[in-house]
Design an enzyme around this catalytic site. Sequence first.
Site, mmCIF file in Angstrom:
data_model
loop_
_atom_site.group_PDB
_atom_site.id
_atom_site.type_symbol
_atom_site.label_atom_id
_atom_site.label_comp_id
_atom_site.label_asym_id
_atom_site.label_seq_id
_atom_site.Cartn_x
_atom_site.Cartn_y
_atom_site.Cartn_z
ATOM 1 N N ARG A 1 0.835 -1.206 0.000
ATOM 2 C CA ARG A 1 0.000 0.000 0.000
ATOM 3 C C ARG A 1 0.869 1.255 0.000
ATOM 4 O O ARG A 1 0.615 2.204 -0.723
ATOM 5 C CB ARG A 1 -0.902 -0.030 1.234
ATOM 6 C CG ARG A 1 -2.044 0.984 1.206
ATOM 7 C CD ARG A 1 -2.879 0.899 2.471
ATOM 8 N NE ARG A 1 -3.402 -0.430 2.698
ATOM 9 C CZ ARG A 1 -4.521 -0.900 2.160
ATOM 10 N NH1 ARG A 1 -5.228 -0.134 1.367
ATOM 11 N NH2 ARG A 1 -4.930 -2.124 2.415
ATOM 12 N N HIS B 1 -19.039 9.714 1.601
ATOM 13 C CA HIS B 1 -19.529 8.364 1.907
ATOM 14 C C HIS B 1 -21.037 8.341 1.665
ATOM 15 O O HIS B 1 -21.756 9.232 2.144
ATOM 16 C CB HIS B 1 -19.212 8.033 3.376
ATOM 17 C CG HIS B 1 -19.700 6.688 3.814
ATOM 18 N ND1 HIS B 1 -19.081 5.525 3.440
ATOM 19 C CD2 HIS B 1 -20.755 6.331 4.596
ATOM 20 C CE1 HIS B 1 -19.722 4.500 3.979
ATOM 21 N NE2 HIS B 1 -20.748 4.956 4.682
#
Length: 512
Positions: A47, A90
Amino acid sequence: MNLADRTPGGAELSVVLTNDADAPVLEKAEERGIPTEVVEHEASESREAHEQRVLDALADYEFDLVALDGYMRILTETFLEETPTTLNVHPALLPAFKGMDVHEDVLDAGVRMTGCTVHVVDESVDDGPIVTQEPVPVREGDTVEDLKERVLYEGEFTAYPRAIQWFAEDRVEIDWEEGTVAIEGDDGGAYPERRLASDDRVRELRYGENPHQDAALYADRTCEEANVVDAPQLNDGAKGMGYNNYNDTDAALNLVKEFDEPACAVIKHTNPAGCAVADSISEAYADALATDPKSAFGGIVALNRECDAATAEQIIESFKEVVVAPGYTDEALEILFEKDNLRVLDVSEQYEPTEPLTEKPIVGGRLVQDRDLQTVTEDDLEVVTEREPTDEQLEAMRFAWQTIKHVKSNAIVFAKGTETVGVGAGQVSRVDAVEIAKMKADSDAEGKDADGAVMASDAFFPFPDGIDAADEAGIEAVIQPGGSVNDDDVIERADELDIAMVFTGSRAFRHD
């Protein structure tokens, strides 16, 4: 691309970066001339290593804010510590619904409200200080696809630009220790940074202003003031109220709220055909009707006292659409119910205004303003002519001024005592409004005329020609705001015609 097209707060996209080489946003950004970068994640890549390559790709671009959209990877300190504030949107209300399958979770939970959340990104999942949220209703029969589309178009397309604008205007303060966000200037008041309105549909209407338009009536459950939305229709057998009926009845009711003494207004197309204050409500009706009985045909009658039999008898002598009052005697109801399609509305006695604002939807938004609750006293009036108004004229002026607030601009009201004798409404020329008020007083008023009356104008006279027209009608005193560059010429002409004139110092436009 919604952000790019709307440029909230003047913000512009410096670059669009994606980890998906097939992302549709790449073509859409290029069409808009926005630079793009693709940094795909390799299977064996950590990552942190991928984030470093993202940072390398962004190194040549200047930016003040990172806005994530559908970037389904958890960011680490490798990225977050090297970039400005990062935001994410979101598709649900945090912290209640986190994760990937929020729409399914919302439906499974049976909640009636979902929405979206714009929050500052940290190393947690669907967490970080919340910047703003936008509620979106969950409707009966909704599917996951229904919610997904509604949250995007009604929620994210509203909330994300709002948040970007706040950052662009440098109004956001993040308290990382407390995990909160403060927005400068978002402190409520009559005009808050953001308005949330929740109105309930109380009935579907037969049609709107015209038969080809659908319509419905929505209620503000918090309104304490007497209003037509809550007013029960006492004669159930009559036709129901329509869109125009509600609009006109609201206008009529608001006018009679202006007066403490018994008052009546007869309204047609939201404009007063006549208005009067008298010792009794039946006298007030008679005086109001006499201003223009012709225009009152098919109109709305509003009273600020209980309707008695004497008033009811007069009302049914000609066709009216609606009567609204704070109560009726049994005898009055019996009389009014003789007319099959006269709607009889009963409102509370709470005529004192409790609603401080008015609003008007326009395409793309909504205009909100203070309600025009101005009143004038004799102390507010500035006598600007050599002739002083008499006490009787001052009383008529104050009555005319309270009435003219409810006449569509350009507006002129002729009055004697506390009753209208002519109304000129909705003209693009103020002189034309005077001429119409004169014509109404000469041709349509019954038992009264404009000779010796006062004239009210909702805005200043730009030229003396309006005073000339008033003189021809027999007007002897004028009340107007003043403030024209030609005030001196207007005053001079009033002096030449021996007309008394006072300035209020405030305007009374009504454009709705």
